[in-house]
Design a protein around this motif. Structure first.
Motif, PDB file in Angstrom:
ATOM      1  N   MET A   1       0.847  -1.170   0.000  1.00 43.18           N
ATOM      2  CA  MET A   1       0.000   0.000   0.000  1.00 43.18           C
ATOM      3  C   MET A   1       0.897   1.240   0.000  1.00 43.18           C
ATOM      4  O   MET A   1       1.861   1.307   0.752  1.00 43.18           O
ATOM      5  N   PRO A   2       0.584   2.223  -0.817  1.00 46.09           N
ATOM      6  CA  PRO A   2       1.410   3.432  -0.895  1.00 46.09           C
ATOM      7  C   PRO A   2       1.438   4.221   0.417  1.00 46.09           C
ATOM      8  O   PRO A   2       0.472   4.245   1.169  1.00 46.09           O
ATOM      9  N   LYS A   3       2.594   4.884   0.645  1.00 45.17           N
ATOM     10  CA  LYS A   3       2.769   5.757   1.806  1.00 45.17           C
ATOM     11  C   LYS A   3       2.790   7.198   1.300  1.00 45.17           C
ATOM     12  O   LYS A   3       3.510   7.512   0.353  1.00 45.17           O
ATOM     13  N   TYR A   4       2.014   8.042   1.942  1.00 44.05           N
ATOM     14  CA  TYR A   4       1.952   9.449   1.568  1.00 44.05           C
ATOM     15  C   TYR A   4       2.454  10.307   2.721  1.00 44.05           C
ATOM     16  O   TYR A   4       2.073  10.105   3.862  1.00 44.05           O
ATOM     17  N   GLN A   5       3.311  11.278   2.393  1.00 39.15           N
ATOM     18  CA  GLN A   5       3.800  12.242   3.368  1.00 39.15           C
ATOM     19  C   GLN A   5       3.152  13.578   3.068  1.00 39.15           C
ATOM     20  O   GLN A   5       3.157  14.022   1.923  1.00 39.15           O
ATOM     21  N   PHE A   6       2.586  14.201   4.092  1.00 36.44           N
ATOM     22  CA  PHE A   6       1.908  15.483   3.912  1.00 36.44           C
ATOM     23  C   PHE A   6       2.779  16.612   4.435  1.00 36.44           C
ATOM     24  O   PHE A   6       3.538  16.453   5.391  1.00 36.44           O
ATOM     25  N   PHE A   7       2.646  17.751   3.785  1.00 36.04           N
ATOM     26  CA  PHE A   7       3.405  18.948   4.111  1.00 36.04           C
ATOM     27  C   PHE A   7       2.429  20.118   4.208  1.00 36.04           C
ATOM     28  O   PHE A   7       1.539  20.256   3.372  1.00 36.04           O
ATOM     29  N   CYS A   8       2.606  20.951   5.233  1.00 30.58           N
ATOM     30  CA  CYS A   8       1.730  22.109   5.445  1.00 30.58           C
ATOM     31  C   CYS A   8       2.569  23.375   5.473  1.00 30.58           C
ATOM     32  O   CYS A   8       3.711  23.366   5.923  1.00 30.58           O
ATOM     33  N   LEU A   9       1.955  24.473   5.029  1.00 30.66           N
ATOM     34  CA  LEU A   9       2.594  25.763   5.203  1.00 30.66           C
ATOM     35  C   LEU A   9       2.466  26.161   6.665  1.00 30.66           C
ATOM     36  O   LEU A   9       1.434  25.912   7.297  1.00 30.66           O
ATOM     37  N   LEU A  10       3.503  26.768   7.185  1.00 35.28           N
ATOM     38  CA  LEU A  10       3.485  27.219   8.574  1.00 35.28           C
ATOM     39  C   LEU A  10       2.293  28.132   8.821  1.00 35.28           C
ATOM     40  O   LEU A  10       1.919  28.924   7.962  1.00 35.28           O
ATOM     41  N   ASP A  11       1.715  28.012   9.985  1.00 38.14           N
ATOM     42  CA  ASP A  11       0.610  28.862  10.428  1.00 38.14           C
ATOM     43  C   ASP A  11      -0.619  28.810   9.518  1.00 38.14           C
ATOM     44  O   ASP A  11      -1.389  29.757   9.477  1.00 38.14           O
ATOM     45  N   SER A  12      -0.807  27.711   8.798  1.00 35.46           N
ATOM     46  CA  SER A  12      -1.993  27.592   7.943  1.00 35.46           C
ATOM     47  C   SER A  12      -3.064  26.710   8.576  1.00 35.46           C
ATOM     48  O   SER A  12      -4.108  26.493   7.977  1.00 35.46           O
ATOM     49  N   ASN A  13      -2.774  26.194   9.767  1.00 34.97           N
ATOM     50  CA  ASN A  13      -3.738  25.335  10.470  1.00 34.97           C
ATOM     51  C   ASN A  13      -4.138  24.121   9.633  1.00 34.97           C
ATOM     52  O   ASN A  13      -5.302  23.734   9.611  1.00 34.97           O
ATOM     53  N   ARG A  14      -3.167  23.573   8.919  1.00 36.10           N
ATOM     54  CA  ARG A  14      -3.368  22.387   8.066  1.00 36.10           C
ATOM     55  C   ARG A  14      -4.320  22.635   6.910  1.00 36.10           C
ATOM     56  O   ARG A  14      -4.785  21.718   6.263  1.00 36.10           O
ATOM     57  N   LYS A  15      -4.614  23.896   6.598  1.00 29.29           N
ATOM     58  CA  LYS A  15      -5.527  24.214   5.500  1.00 29.29           C
ATOM     59  C   LYS A  15      -4.797  24.288   4.159  1.00 29.29           C
ATOM     60  O   LYS A  15      -5.360  24.004   3.125  1.00 29.29           O
ATOM     61  N   LYS A  16      -3.536  24.698   4.187  1.00 33.87           N
ATOM     62  CA  LYS A  16      -2.724  24.781   2.979  1.00 33.87           C
ATOM     63  C   LYS A  16      -1.705  23.655   3.035  1.00 33.87           C
ATOM     64  O   LYS A  16      -0.737  23.721   3.791  1.00 33.87           O
ATOM     65  N   PHE A  17      -1.961  22.620   2.251  1.00 33.88           N
ATOM     66  CA  PHE A  17      -1.111  21.428   2.323  1.00 33.88           C
ATOM     67  C   PHE A  17      -0.922  20.821   0.946  1.00 33.88           C
ATOM     68  O   PHE A  17      -1.652  21.122   0.006  1.00 33.88           O
ATOM     69  N   THR A  18       0.069  19.985   0.872  1.00 30.84           N
ATOM     70  CA  THR A  18       0.291  19.153  -0.300  1.00 30.84           C
ATOM     71  C   THR A  18       0.848  17.827   0.203  1.00 30.84           C
ATOM     72  O   THR A  18       1.069  17.658   1.395  1.00 30.84           O
ATOM     73  N   TYR A  19       1.045  16.889  -0.683  1.00 25.18           N
ATOM     74  CA  TYR A  19       1.530  15.573  -0.276  1.00 25.18           C
ATOM     75  C   TYR A  19       2.432  14.994  -1.350  1.00 25.18           C
ATOM     76  O   TYR A  19       2.403  15.425  -2.516  1.00 25.18           O
TER      77      TYR A  19
END
Length: 87
Positions: A1-19
């Motif tokens: 099963m694939p593994k995904y790593q998520f990345f967030c912009l600082l101070d975005s409260n996990r609203k601005k993310f990519t993976y």
């Protein structure tokens, strides 16, 4: 099963993310590019069958605790719990 790593912009409260798909051959290069752009690693990796499943898990604050690491939750590093997932 694939593994995904998520990345967030600082101070975005996990609203601005990519993976990134961690099994992609260019993962480390792409990860460094994201870090250089001001993203930070959010949580540990997520196991999912599809990218959309990974996004859904990420948005529900699902965290997969890897066997040999600590878990990073909202900028705090905690020791790996004895359970597989935190909801």
């Amino acid at each position: 099963m694939p593994k995904y790593q998520f990345f967030c912009l600082l101070d975005s409260n996990r609203k601005k993310f990519t993976y990134l798909d961690m099994e992609n051959g260019s993962f480390l290069n792409e990860k460094q590019q994201l870090l250089d752009q001001g993203f930070e690693v959010c949580d540990s990796y997520i196991l999912a069958s599809t990218p959309q499943e990974a996004i859904d898990k990420f948005q529900s604050n699902y965290v997969y605790a890897s066997q040999d690491s600590t878990v990073r939750i909202n900028r705090f590093t905690v020791k790996r719990p004895s359970i597989e997932a935190i909801f």
